[in-house]
Design an enzyme around this catalytic site. Structure first.
Site, PDB file in Angstrom:
ATOM      1  N   LYS A  88      10.854   7.174   1.627  1.00  0.00           N
ATOM      2  CA  LYS A  88      10.560   6.381   2.822  1.00  0.00           C
ATOM      3  C   LYS A  88      11.737   5.507   3.236  1.00  0.00           C
ATOM      4  O   LYS A  88      11.652   4.762   4.215  1.00  0.00           O
ATOM      5  CB  LYS A  88       9.320   5.513   2.598  1.00  0.00           C
ATOM      6  CG  LYS A  88       8.018   6.301   2.461  1.00  0.00           C
ATOM      7  CD  LYS A  88       6.817   5.375   2.366  1.00  0.00           C
ATOM      8  CE  LYS A  88       5.527   6.160   2.270  1.00  0.00           C
ATOM      9  NZ  LYS A  88       5.405   6.896   0.992  1.00  0.00           N
ATOM     10  N   ASN A 110      -0.127  -3.860   3.215  1.00  0.00           N
ATOM     11  CA  ASN A 110       0.594  -2.598   3.074  1.00  0.00           C
ATOM     12  C   ASN A 110      -0.185  -1.541   3.848  1.00  0.00           C
ATOM     13  O   ASN A 110      -1.221  -1.066   3.381  1.00  0.00           O
ATOM     14  CB  ASN A 110       0.702  -2.193   1.606  1.00  0.00           C
ATOM     15  CG  ASN A 110       1.468  -3.202   0.770  1.00  0.00           C
ATOM     16  OD1 ASN A 110       2.112  -4.093   1.303  1.00  0.00           O
ATOM     17  ND2 ASN A 110       1.409  -3.050  -0.542  1.00  0.00           N
ATOM     18  N   ASN A 148       0.278  -6.956  -6.102  1.00  0.00           N
ATOM     19  CA  ASN A 148       0.485  -5.914  -5.103  1.00  0.00           C
ATOM     20  C   ASN A 148      -0.551  -4.812  -5.303  1.00  0.00           C
ATOM     21  O   ASN A 148      -0.558  -4.142  -6.333  1.00  0.00           O
ATOM     22  CB  ASN A 148       1.892  -5.312  -5.233  1.00  0.00           C
ATOM     23  CG  ASN A 148       2.141  -4.198  -4.229  1.00  0.00           C
ATOM     24  OD1 ASN A 148       2.365  -4.449  -3.057  1.00  0.00           O
ATOM     25  ND2 ASN A 148       2.082  -2.946  -4.687  1.00  0.00           N
ATOM     26  N   GLU A 149      -1.451  -4.672  -4.328  1.00  0.00           N
ATOM     27  CA  GLU A 149      -2.399  -3.552  -4.265  1.00  0.00           C
ATOM     28  C   GLU A 149      -3.311  -3.441  -5.477  1.00  0.00           C
ATOM     29  O   GLU A 149      -3.681  -2.333  -5.878  1.00  0.00           O
ATOM     30  CB  GLU A 149      -1.653  -2.228  -4.038  1.00  0.00           C
ATOM     31  CG  GLU A 149      -0.893  -2.168  -2.733  1.00  0.00           C
ATOM     32  CD  GLU A 149      -0.229  -0.812  -2.483  1.00  0.00           C
ATOM     33  OE1 GLU A 149      -0.130   0.001  -3.437  1.00  0.00           O
ATOM     34  OE2 GLU A 149       0.191  -0.557  -1.351  1.00  0.00           O
ATOM     35  N   TRP A 192       8.967  -0.405   4.537  1.00  0.00           N
ATOM     36  CA  TRP A 192       8.968   0.281   3.240  1.00  0.00           C
ATOM     37  C   TRP A 192       9.612   1.643   3.442  1.00  0.00           C
ATOM     38  O   TRP A 192       8.995   2.524   3.983  1.00  0.00           O
ATOM     39  CB  TRP A 192       7.538   0.432   2.713  1.00  0.00           C
ATOM     40  CG  TRP A 192       7.517   0.846   1.268  1.00  0.00           C
ATOM     41  CD1 TRP A 192       7.330   2.095   0.765  1.00  0.00           C
ATOM     42  CD2 TRP A 192       7.720  -0.022   0.147  1.00  0.00           C
ATOM     43  NE1 TRP A 192       7.412   2.074  -0.599  1.00  0.00           N
ATOM     44  CE2 TRP A 192       7.651   0.786  -1.005  1.00  0.00           C
ATOM     45  CE3 TRP A 192       7.979  -1.379  -0.001  1.00  0.00           C
ATOM     46  CZ2 TRP A 192       7.808   0.264  -2.283  1.00  0.00           C
ATOM     47  CZ3 TRP A 192       8.132  -1.892  -1.271  1.00  0.00           C
ATOM     48  CH2 TRP A 192       8.043  -1.066  -2.389  1.00  0.00           C
ATOM     49  N   TYR A 244      -0.615   8.239   5.890  1.00  0.00           N
ATOM     50  CA  TYR A 244      -1.643   8.600   4.923  1.00  0.00           C
ATOM     51  C   TYR A 244      -3.019   8.702   5.571  1.00  0.00           C
ATOM     52  O   TYR A 244      -3.911   9.369   5.032  1.00  0.00           O
ATOM     53  CB  TYR A 244      -1.702   7.563   3.794  1.00  0.00           C
ATOM     54  CG  TYR A 244      -0.509   7.574   2.877  1.00  0.00           C
ATOM     55  CD1 TYR A 244      -0.053   8.755   2.299  1.00  0.00           C
ATOM     56  CD2 TYR A 244       0.165   6.396   2.576  1.00  0.00           C
ATOM     57  CE1 TYR A 244       1.041   8.758   1.450  1.00  0.00           C
ATOM     58  CE2 TYR A 244       1.257   6.390   1.725  1.00  0.00           C
ATOM     59  CZ  TYR A 244       1.698   7.577   1.168  1.00  0.00           C
ATOM     60  OH  TYR A 244       2.778   7.582   0.322  1.00  0.00           O
TER      61      TYR A 244
END
Length: 666
Positions: A532, A431, A376-377, A511, A437
């Site tokens: 969130k 994501n 993940n990321e 999310w 953002y």
């Protein structure tokens, strides 16, 4: 003698400030406190990252074959029995066991000391992430005693029995790999396999050899079909030697097929299914990560209520009970390991491999799990060749262990569309946080089309999207940076229809389903939480956005007036917004009926120019068939100060927990 499982609940506990794992074992401190497991030492005002010790004494017999089972110990665990080193484990989320050797036992008693360290050493995954590393024996600890001959308790934390299934035209194959320990010789060691259906009716029985793969074929099986029919089977395996049953294991499983198309998405049993998903962490207010079946069941109940059909169980292995619930309820599951940031440290890379083995081998019998997530990321701060090589290695390993699932990863917009990270696994989740953002909400359209155009053979889904919400903040004109409940609702009303319209997407995961702990955060006037979620951390309040998705996904009739917490309004006329999955809503204002309305967009009803200033206070009732909801709104001469978020970084993007803020480009 079949296995006996006894939970070890009562322990003495103490933090060992200033002590490192290299210095253990140490004399047990006098300043201990008595606790019960599951337990975490975390508190919001005391984020301790260091070493702690748990100690207990239990009675035992010198001829035992026994193991200590830890269903989760956060993060680095060392176990000593009567001051002798018994074993260790690195990784906070999977089951592991420690054998109790006979020479550990003294006077029919053993004193167990468990040392835990949740410090970031850079060698245990995760080394980074927007969630709290709590620390503690936060899942059950048990003493398991077995006979001399038994299914292997030390094979990657499994039950010593691996199950893989296949099905073709309702003919099911059950491929079984047993792992057996024989310490007592016999003439005819074998395994008796019995398969029972969801009513526990025996449907098949066969004898197999120990430590040899066995395939059972069953006619006319009932498919595990998600929410439509989560049909389960149960494999009971009995280890027999000289007509004596030495051990017995039972595991649930199911028959189903899955397929992904880069053009038309996800298929379950040959039928197209858009994954309407939510993501969740394991923690819960007050107990934090040390949840019980009560909290886990409540979470699944709320996910069922919203009407989701898929869950991303982020970012690590979740409790077995949660996977069991997903099997029973029919949720499609994305399960993953906590590889969130990489370095070239060989111990860290090897730890990711071990955690992937544990995740897959411990959970491959669950029919709900359709995706294995390998990272993940990891490209958050840039990508290098070793990352590509490592992801290829993880993907290859996952396929070797279990070729029946979809291997996936979650990337982010910092990873360029043409980056190799987007082409290694079977599927990619993105994501994306346009409109929060960075960028605008409408940017989802162009980004997704561009990604699909450049990667036409890669199935793509949305693995995260959402915005933070502080329920104290409200406004008639929601905008990014205000942290209002109204902006969160507007975001989801705007973004989800875009995602749903992209026929090549295999699904999306909000999310997040629930607010969750993130000790590093201080955002939107809320500390230690990522907000969130569609539901609050204590699960007591369903935010307005929850009801938007319920209106889109659920068949349970309901009507919901939004903005109830936005009671004081500084506007002469207001708009009343209703969420409902029914075709028509009627509004009563102070008992008088207004016009009935059909939805402006699916699930959303708007009643505009409702006079508030004349009476100064109005009582609203929304009626849709047999469902009602009520609210009260009050006119104020000046805006209610408590509703307003005062942004100390005015003119900047919302605070992003991992990158420097840049000038707003909305």
């Amino acid at each position: 003698m079949n296995r006996n499982i006894q939970k070890i609940v009562n322990w003495n506990f103490s933090k060992l400030k200033g002590i490192s794992m290299a210095e253990v074992p140490v004399k047990f401190p006098n300043n201990y406190k008595t606790i019960t497991v599951p337990h975490t030492w975390y508190l919001d005002d005391d984020y301790y990252r260091g070493v702690a010790v748990y100690e207990t004494t239990i009675s035992c017999l010198p001829n035992w074959n026994a193991y200590l089972e830890f269903q989760g110990a956060d993060q680095w665990c060392k176990v000593y029995i009567n001051q002798m080193f018994a074993g260790e484990h690195k990784g906070g989320y999977s089951t592991f066991r420690i054998p109790i050797k006979k020479d550990f036992i003294q006077n029919n008693k053993i004193t167990i000391q468990v040392y835990l360290d949740n410090t970031n050493h850079g060698t245990i995954n995760p080394t980074f992430g927007d969630f709290t590393i709590y620390g503690g024996l936060y899942r059950d600890v048990s003493l398991i005693t077995v006979a001399e001959n038994h299914f292997d308790m030390m094979y990657y934390g499994t039950q010593g029995l691996l199950i893989q299934t296949d099905v073709n035209d309702h003919v099911g194959q059950v491929n079984i790999t047993p792992k057996v320990i024989l310490n007592k010789n016999g003439h005819t060691p074998h395994i008796v396999y019995e398969i029972r259906d969801s009513t526990k009716t025996l449907v098949y029985a066969q004898t197999g050899c120990i430590n040899e793969k066995t395939t059972l074929t069953i006619e006319n099986v009932c498919l595990w079909d998600g929410l439509e029919n989560a049909s389960l089977y149960f494999l009971n395996a009995r280890l027999i030697c000289d007509d004596i049953e030495y051990d017995r294991v039972e595991l649930p499983f199911g028959f189903r097929t899955i397929h992904l198309s880069p053009e038309t998405g996800f298929y379950l049993n040959g039928k197209s299914l858009f994954l309407r998903g939510v993501a969740k962490h394991q923690d819960y207010d007050n107990c934090y990560c040390a949840t019980t079946v009560k909290e886990q069941s409540h979470d699944i109940q709320l996910i069922r209520e919203i009407g989701a059909n898929a869950i991303r169980l982020s970012h690590y292995q979740h409790p077995q009970y949660t996977y069991d619930l997903c099997d029973k309820e029919g949720f499609i599951v994305w399960a993953e390991i906590p590889v969130l940031r990489l370095s070239m440290d060989t111990d860290l890379l090897e730890n990711g491999i071990e955690q992937l083995k544990e995740l897959i081998l411990q959970n491959m019998h669950h029919p709900s799990i359709c995706f294995w997530g390998i990272q993940n990321e990891i490209g958050m701060f840039g990508t290098e060749q070793y990352m590509f090589d490592y992801c290829k290695k993880l993907t290859t390993l996952a396929k070797e262990l279990d070729s029946s699932r979809i291997i996936a990863c979650a990337n982010m917009n910092q990873v360029e569309i043409a980056n190799p990270l987007n082409s290694i696994t079977d599927a990619v989740g993105q994501n994306l946080y346009f409109g929060w953002y960075y960028g605008k909400m409408q940017d989802y359209k162009t980004y997704l089309d561009e990604f699909h155009s450049q990667n036409p053979n890669m199935p793509i889904g949305i693995s995260e999207y959402g915005v933070d919400c502080n329920l104290h903040f409200h406004t008639e004109t929601p905008t990014v940076r205000d942290y209002s409940e109204e902006f969160q609702a507007l975001f989801h009303e705007t973004v989800y229809p875009i995602l749903e319209s992209k026929t090549y997407l295999w699904g999306s995961f909000i999310w997040n389903m629930f607010d969750f702990g993130s000790a590093i955060r201080n955002e939107g006037d809320i500390k230690h939480k990522n907000c969130k979620g569609l539901v609050t951390y204590d699960r007591k309040i369903k935010k307005d956005a929850f009801y938007y998705y319920k209106a889109r996904w659920s068949n349970e009739p309901f009507v919901h007036i939004t903005g109830k917490r936005f009671q004081k309004r500084n506007a002469a006329q207001i708009t009343i917004k209703i969420y409902s999955n029914l075709p028509q809503v009627t509004l009563l204002i102070n008992g008088k009926q207004t016009l009935s309305k059909t939805p402006q967009q699916p699930g959303v009803f708007l009643f505009t120019d409702i006079d508030l200033i004349t009476d100064g206070k109005i009582k609203i009732q929304a009626i849709a068939e047999n469902c009602t909801d009520n609210a009260v709104f009050v006119y104020t001469d000046i805006p209610e100060e408590s509703y307003i978020y005062h942004d100390t970084n005015k003119g900047q993007n919302v605070r992003n927990w991992f990158i420097k803020e840049t000038s707003n480009n909305d």
